[in-house]
Design an enzyme around this catalytic site. Sequence first.
Site, mmCIF file in Angstrom:
data_model
loop_
_atom_site.group_PDB
_atom_site.id
_atom_site.type_symbol
_atom_site.label_atom_id
_atom_site.label_comp_id
_atom_site.label_asym_id
_atom_site.label_seq_id
_atom_site.Cartn_x
_atom_site.Cartn_y
_atom_site.Cartn_z
ATOM 1 N N PHE A 75 0.914 -1.208 0.095
ATOM 2 C CA PHE A 75 -0.141 0.055 -0.137
ATOM 3 C C PHE A 75 0.855 1.277 -0.042
ATOM 4 O O PHE A 75 2.053 1.255 0.696
ATOM 5 C CB PHE A 75 -0.821 -0.238 1.122
ATOM 6 C CG PHE A 75 -1.746 -1.280 1.224
ATOM 7 C CD1 PHE A 75 -2.857 -1.441 0.087
ATOM 8 C CD2 PHE A 75 -1.924 -2.233 2.111
ATOM 9 C CE1 PHE A 75 -3.689 -2.477 0.206
ATOM 10 C CE2 PHE A 75 -2.845 -3.140 2.218
ATOM 11 C CZ PHE A 75 -3.800 -3.192 1.197
ATOM 12 N N TYR A 140 4.104 5.097 6.087
ATOM 13 C CA TYR A 140 4.349 4.371 4.837
ATOM 14 C C TYR A 140 5.694 4.323 4.703
ATOM 15 O O TYR A 140 6.357 3.360 4.401
ATOM 16 C CB TYR A 140 3.720 5.166 3.640
ATOM 17 C CG TYR A 140 4.289 4.738 2.164
ATOM 18 C CD1 TYR A 140 4.209 3.285 1.796
ATOM 19 C CD2 TYR A 140 4.830 5.690 1.524
ATOM 20 C CE1 TYR A 140 4.518 3.221 0.513
ATOM 21 C CE2 TYR A 140 5.301 5.219 0.152
ATOM 22 C CZ TYR A 140 5.420 3.996 -0.213
ATOM 23 O OH TYR A 140 6.009 3.627 -1.335
HETATM 24 N N1 UFG Z 1 -0.672 17.498 -6.347
HETATM 25 C C1 UFG Z 1 -1.674 18.331 -6.604
HETATM 26 N N2 UFG Z 1 -2.876 18.184 -6.672
HETATM 27 C C2 UFG Z 1 -3.411 16.741 -7.000
HETATM 28 C C3 UFG Z 1 -2.553 15.856 -6.767
HETATM 29 C C4 UFG Z 1 -1.267 16.068 -6.608
HETATM 30 O O1 UFG Z 1 -1.189 19.687 -6.406
HETATM 31 O O2 UFG Z 1 -4.610 16.699 -7.384
HETATM 32 C C5 UFG Z 1 0.698 17.730 -6.043
HETATM 33 C C6 UFG Z 1 0.847 16.901 -4.458
HETATM 34 O O3 UFG Z 1 0.660 17.968 -3.573
HETATM 35 C C7 UFG Z 1 2.525 17.073 -4.694
HETATM 36 C C8 UFG Z 1 2.696 16.523 -6.076
HETATM 37 O O4 UFG Z 1 1.479 17.012 -6.856
HETATM 38 O O5 UFG Z 1 3.029 18.228 -4.159
HETATM 39 C C9 UFG Z 1 2.995 15.431 -6.474
HETATM 40 O O6 UFG Z 1 2.050 14.502 -5.814
HETATM 41 P P1 UFG Z 1 1.614 13.025 -6.151
HETATM 42 O O7 UFG Z 1 0.678 12.447 -5.222
HETATM 43 O O8 UFG Z 1 1.316 12.841 -7.356
HETATM 44 O O9 UFG Z 1 2.974 12.299 -5.640
HETATM 45 P P2 UFG Z 1 3.542 12.434 -4.334
HETATM 46 O O10 UFG Z 1 4.948 13.138 -4.351
HETATM 47 O O11 UFG Z 1 2.706 12.909 -3.086
HETATM 48 O O12 UFG Z 1 3.648 10.760 -3.655
HETATM 49 C C10 UFG Z 1 5.006 9.975 -4.371
HETATM 50 C C11 UFG Z 1 4.462 8.676 -4.226
HETATM 51 C C12 UFG Z 1 4.261 8.043 -2.861
HETATM 52 C C13 UFG Z 1 5.552 8.568 -2.030
HETATM 53 C C14 UFG Z 1 5.813 9.809 -2.066
HETATM 54 C C15 UFG Z 1 7.046 10.381 -1.710
HETATM 55 O O13 UFG Z 1 3.200 8.405 -4.827
HETATM 56 O O14 UFG Z 1 4.213 6.618 -3.026
HETATM 57 O O15 UFG Z 1 5.843 10.173 -3.482
HETATM 58 O O16 UFG Z 1 6.944 11.561 -1.184
HETATM 59 F F1 UFG Z 1 5.243 8.082 -0.910
#
Ligand code: UFG
Length: 326
Positions: A75, A140
């Site tokens: 997950f 996580y």
């Molecule tokens: N974001 C938006 N709008 C959205 C979705 C995301 O502004 O609708 C932003 C988030 O706030 C973040 C960036 O886009 O700043 C990237 O977000 P994601 O959700 O695409 O990816 P993350 O960086 O949060 O997540 C990834 C992996 C996780 C891992 C994480 C580590 O998907 O599994 O990086 O920080 F844990």
Amino acid sequence: MKVLVIGGAGYIGSHAVRLLNRSGHDATVLDSLVLGHAEAVPAASLTVGDLSSVDFLTELLVRDSIEAVMHFAAFASVPESVIEPAKYYENNLIGTIHLLEAMRRTGVSRLVFSSTCATYGIPESVPITEETAQRPINPYGFTKLACERAMADYSRAYGLGFVALRYFNASGAAEDGSIGEDHDPETHLIPIALQAALGKRDHIAIYGNDYPTPDGTCIRDYIHVDDLAEAHRLTLERIEPGAGRYYNVGTGRGFSVREVIESARRVTGRPIPAVEKPRRPGDPPALVAAADLLRRNTGWAPRYTEIDAIVASAWRWHSKHPEGYA
Ligand code: UFG
């Protein structure tokens, strides 16, 4: 090699399965199908099951004469891990320990493990090298770091050879658009932007415009899923008995949320309305990999370094499959 790909019906696993089979390996898939999609893998290679039983895993390793394991099953939602840590410790950590036990019993001693940049937490400086202190800030990230430690201990005590690949932001889809990302609910930036382009959402939220970055939005290192798959193949073929290796997998380039949304507008030719919202809890301002070690040790190099090329590959998948695998 006969490779057991656990979580092989998921987003990254399914791309790895395809690449392994095309590179002369023989991939068998174990997937619970809780998040994975049977349609993403060859039907004959799929066993449906999870990591809850060491005996079951042991039998599977023997039945299929497995020589190596790739373990993608986890997950991976940061906010969910805060609300439901038990689910994450059970599946991500205890499940991995069961796998290590089954491998120990059967003498299967090669493992490629899906780790994450989330093990670094909020890094003191960017780009992030493999030596950057690992201080996860959510369950996580803790479960993945605990798995890294368990593998290191199994390696010292029992001779496990392993590679932990610390992914940055997995993105994109197979070049022909036949397999891709299908999460429910979707939380990732690129698929959400493309769903807005398809008219499945009326806008995309930009979470936070006051980060200490040039345009105020978060910066991430988007790594194409086929480049990630290639990192798995190359490191699998180089695993040394009794040794562990840790590699960042990213391009070394960062793009802001605004830049990614702009890219999605260019690639799709569609408007994609964006609405500025407050910060999403737990988002570090900038995560960019220093991935030189992987390049040096394996010859790996990402083929997708431009955000438009990554988004275009995702768009081929999403525009052909607006409902995902359903
Ligand atoms: N974001 C938006 N709008 C959205 C979705 C995301 O502004 O609708 C932003 C988030 O706030 C973040 C960036 O886009 O700043 C990237 O977000 P994601 O959700 O695409 O990816 P993350 O960086 O949060 O997540 C990834 C992996 C996780 C891992 C994480 C580590 O998907 O599994 O990086 O920080 F844990």
